[in-house]
Design an enzyme around this catalytic site. Sequence first.
Site, PDB file in Angstrom:
ATOM      1  N   HIS A  98       0.994  -0.992  -0.083  1.00  0.00           N
ATOM      2  CA  HIS A  98       0.125  -0.027   0.021  1.00  0.00           C
ATOM      3  C   HIS A  98       0.879   1.031  -0.041  1.00  0.00           C
ATOM      4  O   HIS A  98       0.442   2.575  -1.083  1.00  0.00           O
ATOM      5  CB  HIS A  98      -1.194   0.299   1.044  1.00  0.00           C
ATOM      6  CG  HIS A  98      -2.039  -0.972   1.017  1.00  0.00           C
ATOM      7  ND1 HIS A  98      -3.109  -1.419   0.993  1.00  0.00           N
ATOM      8  CD2 HIS A  98      -1.624  -2.513   1.307  1.00  0.00           C
ATOM      9  CE1 HIS A  98      -4.209  -1.581   0.830  1.00  0.00           C
ATOM     10  NE2 HIS A  98      -3.384  -2.695   0.991  1.00  0.00           N
TER      11      HIS A  98
ATOM     12  N   ASP B 183      -5.613   5.708   1.894  1.00  0.00           N
ATOM     13  CA  ASP B 183      -5.780   4.528   1.117  1.00  0.00           C
ATOM     14  C   ASP B 183      -7.103   4.316   2.112  1.00  0.00           C
ATOM     15  O   ASP B 183      -7.466   5.117   3.325  1.00  0.00           O
ATOM     16  CB  ASP B 183      -4.803   3.641   1.978  1.00  0.00           C
ATOM     17  CG  ASP B 183      -4.978   2.454   1.590  1.00  0.00           C
ATOM     18  OD1 ASP B 183      -5.287   2.188   1.467  1.00  0.00           O
ATOM     19  OD2 ASP B 183      -3.797   1.994   1.129  1.00  0.00           O
TER      20      ASP B 183
END
Length: 451
Positions: free
Chosen positions: A22, A114
């Site tokens: 990520h 995110d």
Amino acid sequence: MAMAGDRRRRLLVLVPCPYQGHLNPMLQLGAALQLTSSFSVTVAHTEFHFPNQSNHPQFDFLPTADGLSDADKSSRDFTSLLSKLNVNCKISFQESLTRLREQHKEEVTCIIYDALVYFAEEVARELKIPCVIFRTCSAANTSIYNEYPRLREEGFIPLQDSKALELVPRVHPLRFKDLPVYKFEGYEKLLQLLERSNQIGSSVAFLLNTIECLEQSPLMKLRGEYPVPFFTIGPLHKIAPPLSSSSLIEEDQSCITWLNKQAKNSTLYVSLGSVASIDEKELVEMAWGLANCEQPFLWVVRPGLVHGSDAINLLPDGFAEIVGERGRIIKWAPQQLVLAHESVGAFWSHCGWNSSLESISEGVPMICTPCFGDQRVNARYLSHVWKVGLLLEDMERGEIERAIKKLMTSEEGEIVRQRMTDLKHEVMHSIKEGGSSYNFVHELVKYINSL
């Protein structure tokens, strides 16, 4: 608000999820936006897995207290850890952001977060700062998360082994065993996390690290489900300028020297990513499959690949002697450099989305062994939709040997290689001037500037 004529750059705050798969695309996004605009970028990151700031002098970093215990940090229960982060980080992020605004005496133009760290959206809403949601997985995965309430309502969840190979109704081309919640311990908590992370709340746009030509159908579905602009801006690792490593594990650069000695397209690169784990028996089967395939191979055996062990110590007796110079085993690889190397002819992967995009971008066909979560969806698309990889779900030495030989030495493998080469050309066209991803990055800059 900056005064007219004030030449200070506009401030973006990026909030990544603190895991390797990520963090990388979020930093790439920041670098891509800096390249095409005059934004200054601050990365708000948890204390957990805090990156080495000296590797990224182009960014400012904002540490966010996360309140995690040592037991939390060493746990393999990622769902619980992420849930704790979303509770623990909200106040500390809000306080850090408030201090940042006071110190710089300038407004934050936008927060890009995110989807898994949705506390950032809650803070943005309370502080009335525009925010944008960023999904680092594929559009297909994002779309599937929205199907879970229906599947539960229709009695398909919890998933039954007897239905594993059946196609999921209205979720072509996935089988039930391809769903991210299949055989996932604590799937109820995962469903709650995914449901919350797919809510866009006050977000004014949706970013995806994907490409229009790859995922037209799931993208069309998502655009019908969310009333905000969509920007498909992948593959970010090719759009962003080269970054210093953000790897949480030290990369072994010496493997490039070894690859230089191998023939073109001869070498199999093997890596199951930074998080996935296998058991000792599977490690042994992998070892003998590689020993018997007769192809050169570069194998990443990282600490923790077999849970709680160094893994390399568990390789079978006699393996090293049989393989000799034909095989190279390392703890971690500079993956993008490896996949771009002309000697690499195939990639045996867990099919994380970053690895999938990196392989496609270099035209390297894949052997697909998904371990959990979204990897299953990616593997299904790679093997059955784009047809640029072979699915290998049985970690048995004979099956492994056959899959490697089929992909690397057979006529069928050559057809798969050609398909991957064609797909690479389509994807790389998208990042050139006038291509879809190129256009979306520039449209994103204009959009943020209009907020």
